[in-house]
Design a protein around this motif. Structure first.
Motif, PDB file in Angstrom:
ATOM      1  N   MET A 140       0.849  -1.216   0.000  1.00 30.31           N
ATOM      2  CA  MET A 140       0.000   0.000   0.000  1.00 30.31           C
ATOM      3  C   MET A 140       0.875   1.253   0.000  1.00 30.31           C
ATOM      4  O   MET A 140       1.894   1.319   0.685  1.00 30.31           O
ATOM      5  CB  MET A 140      -0.908   0.011   1.234  1.00 30.31           C
ATOM      6  N   LYS A 141       0.514   2.231  -0.769  1.00 22.89           N
ATOM      7  CA  LYS A 141       1.312   3.452  -0.883  1.00 22.89           C
ATOM      8  C   LYS A 141       1.262   4.248   0.418  1.00 22.89           C
ATOM      9  O   LYS A 141       0.221   4.430   1.025  1.00 22.89           O
ATOM     10  CB  LYS A 141       0.768   4.317  -2.028  1.00 22.89           C
ATOM     11  N   ASP A 142       2.459   4.711   0.847  1.00 22.01           N
ATOM     12  CA  ASP A 142       2.559   5.516   2.069  1.00 22.01           C
ATOM     13  C   ASP A 142       2.193   6.962   1.745  1.00 22.01           C
ATOM     14  O   ASP A 142       2.982   7.704   1.169  1.00 22.01           O
ATOM     15  CB  ASP A 142       3.991   5.422   2.620  1.00 22.01           C
ATOM     16  N   LEU A 143       0.980   7.380   2.072  1.00 21.00           N
ATOM     17  CA  LEU A 143       0.509   8.725   1.739  1.00 21.00           C
ATOM     18  C   LEU A 143       1.180   9.792   2.581  1.00 21.00           C
ATOM     19  O   LEU A 143       1.084  10.980   2.270  1.00 21.00           O
ATOM     20  CB  LEU A 143      -1.014   8.799   1.919  1.00 21.00           C
ATOM     21  N   SER A 144       1.856   9.387   3.663  1.00 22.27           N
ATOM     22  CA  SER A 144       2.526  10.372   4.517  1.00 22.27           C
ATOM     23  C   SER A 144       3.876  10.785   3.951  1.00 22.27           C
ATOM     24  O   SER A 144       4.479  11.744   4.405  1.00 22.27           O
ATOM     25  CB  SER A 144       2.715   9.798   5.929  1.00 22.27           C
ATOM     26  N   ARG A 145       4.364  10.031   2.956  1.00 25.87           N
ATOM     27  CA  ARG A 145       5.674  10.347   2.384  1.00 25.87           C
ATOM     28  C   ARG A 145       5.525  11.331   1.226  1.00 25.87           C
ATOM     29  O   ARG A 145       4.752  11.084   0.296  1.00 25.87           O
ATOM     30  CB  ARG A 145       6.351   9.072   1.880  1.00 25.87           C
ATOM     31  N   PRO A 146       6.240  12.452   1.257  1.00 25.41           N
ATOM     32  CA  PRO A 146       6.213  13.389   0.125  1.00 25.41           C
ATOM     33  C   PRO A 146       6.645  12.680  -1.155  1.00 25.41           C
ATOM     34  O   PRO A 146       7.579  11.873  -1.131  1.00 25.41           O
ATOM     35  CB  PRO A 146       7.220  14.468   0.543  1.00 25.41           C
ATOM     36  N   THR A 147       5.960  12.974  -2.263  1.00 26.77           N
ATOM     37  CA  THR A 147       6.227  12.250  -3.505  1.00 26.77           C
ATOM     38  C   THR A 147       7.632  12.479  -4.036  1.00 26.77           C
ATOM     39  O   THR A 147       8.120  11.682  -4.831  1.00 26.77           O
ATOM     40  CB  THR A 147       5.224  12.680  -4.590  1.00 26.77           C
ATOM     41  N   ARG A 148       8.313  13.536  -3.618  1.00 30.09           N
ATOM     42  CA  ARG A 148       9.665  13.804  -4.102  1.00 30.09           C
ATOM     43  C   ARG A 148      10.752  13.305  -3.146  1.00 30.09           C
ATOM     44  O   ARG A 148      11.931  13.548  -3.394  1.00 30.09           O
ATOM     45  CB  ARG A 148       9.826  15.314  -4.352  1.00 30.09           C
ATOM     46  N   LEU A 149      10.375  12.639  -2.107  1.00 28.29           N
ATOM     47  CA  LEU A 149      11.339  12.106  -1.142  1.00 28.29           C
ATOM     48  C   LEU A 149      11.525  10.613  -1.395  1.00 28.29           C
ATOM     49  O   LEU A 149      10.559   9.847  -1.388  1.00 28.29           O
ATOM     50  CB  LEU A 149      10.845  12.331   0.293  1.00 28.29           C
ATOM     51  N   HIS A 150      12.773  10.204  -1.619  1.00 29.83           N
ATOM     52  CA  HIS A 150      13.050   8.805  -1.939  1.00 29.83           C
ATOM     53  C   HIS A 150      14.284   8.330  -1.182  1.00 29.83           C
ATOM     54  O   HIS A 150      15.102   9.133  -0.723  1.00 29.83           O
ATOM     55  CB  HIS A 150      13.268   8.635  -3.451  1.00 29.83           C
TER      56      HIS A 150
END
Length: 302
Positions: free
Chosen positions: A1-11
């Protein structure tokens, strides 16, 4: 499941403790950046610090995108008049028919004739399908080449660019129909190449050959300095504007008797009074309106 708390530009790379900034380059800027992604280390393994840094870098990158677009579109036109659109597409049509005519003058072998017939047929089918479905991207390469050739910049993602692309698609379909007619031994004349649009970069020869607007401006200045009435300047300015709306801002040396005759005929059909929505119409729009909606104006004088 996608972590919605993580900013999309943070990897985070596999096997690396540090966090990374990763963002897609906008499609319209990928040619400028030369890549599809912007990717670099945030130089921290602490998540809270990485969150702060990715936010700062995101703001900076979005500002950079905006600046890149501003620089790219600097001096680019984002509005075009109906006359300019018609003139740009007419230049393309002239060149396409001119090249075809030169090839036929030099002679086509049976093999070349058949290959040309196949190419025209394929292009015609594709152009009609593109026009019917509004696939403007299929004409973008030809449009960009044409704009570069005439020294003109139109903001790529503007409404003007889309309108111009659609107009060029229509011109392409009409031109291919003309080429098909020539292939059936029907006479199709190559139109005279129109003068460059108002927003195109002028050549040295253009500067030595003033347009009708430039000549009117020079005359008006001399007329006022000599004590002539301003009303005369205003009246002649109206006539010049109407001529330009009909034929474009032509160099004076290119104005022929036919231009003058067509202008005279247009003015004989021009309504003596313009009220309501007629006030904002150009000469071509007015003539079309008169022809379609108000035939009683056909004999009206200025």
């Amino acid at each position: 499941m996608k972590d919605l708390s993580r900013p999309t530009r943070l990897h985070r790379r596999k096997g690396s403790r540090n966090y990374y900034f990763r963002a897609k380059a906008p499609v319209d800027l990928q040619d400028i950046y030369g890549k599809r992604e912007i990717y670099f280390s945030l130089k921290t393994s602490d998540r809270q610090e990485a969150l702060q840094r990715v936010h700062i870098e995101s703001v900076k990158l979005d500002q950079e995108f905006a600046e890149k677009r501003r620089q790219r579109d600097a001096e680019a036109v984002d509005k075009l008049s109906e006359i300019e659109v018609e003139r740009i597409t007419a230049i393309w049509r002239h060149e396409a028919l001119q090249v075809d005519e030169e090839s036929r003058i030099n002679g086509l072998s049976p093999t070349e004739f058949q290959a040309w017939d196949d190419a025209i047929t394929f292009a015609y089918i594709e152009a009609r399908e593109s026009l019917a479905t509004g696939k403007l991207n299929r004409i973008s390469v030809e449009l960009d080449d044409l704009l570069e050739e005439i020294g003109m910049k139109v903001a790529k993602y503007s409404e003007a660019y889309r309108q111009l692309a659609y107009a060029l698609l229509k011109a392409k379909v009409e031109t291919l129909e003309a080429l098909k007619a020539r292939h059936e031994a029907k006479v199709v004349k190559t139109p005279i190449k129109p003068v460059s649009p108002v927003h195109a970069t002028p050549t040295e020869s253009d500067r030595d050959d003033p347009t009708i607007i430039q000549v009117h401006s020079m005359w008006a200045e001399e007329h006022i300095q000599a004590g002539g009435p301003e009303k005369t300047v205003k009246d002649f300015g109206t006539y010049v504007r109407r001529f330009v709306e009909l034929h474009g801002d032509l160099p004076v040396s290119q104005i022929t008797k036919r231009h003058v005759r067509d202008y005279k005929d247009a003015m004989l059909k021009y309504p003596s009074r313009r009220v309501g929505k007629l006030k904002d119409m150009t000469v071509p729009q007015l003539l079309k309106y008169v022809r379609v909606s108000c035939p009683r104006f056909e004999t009206a004088l200025i």
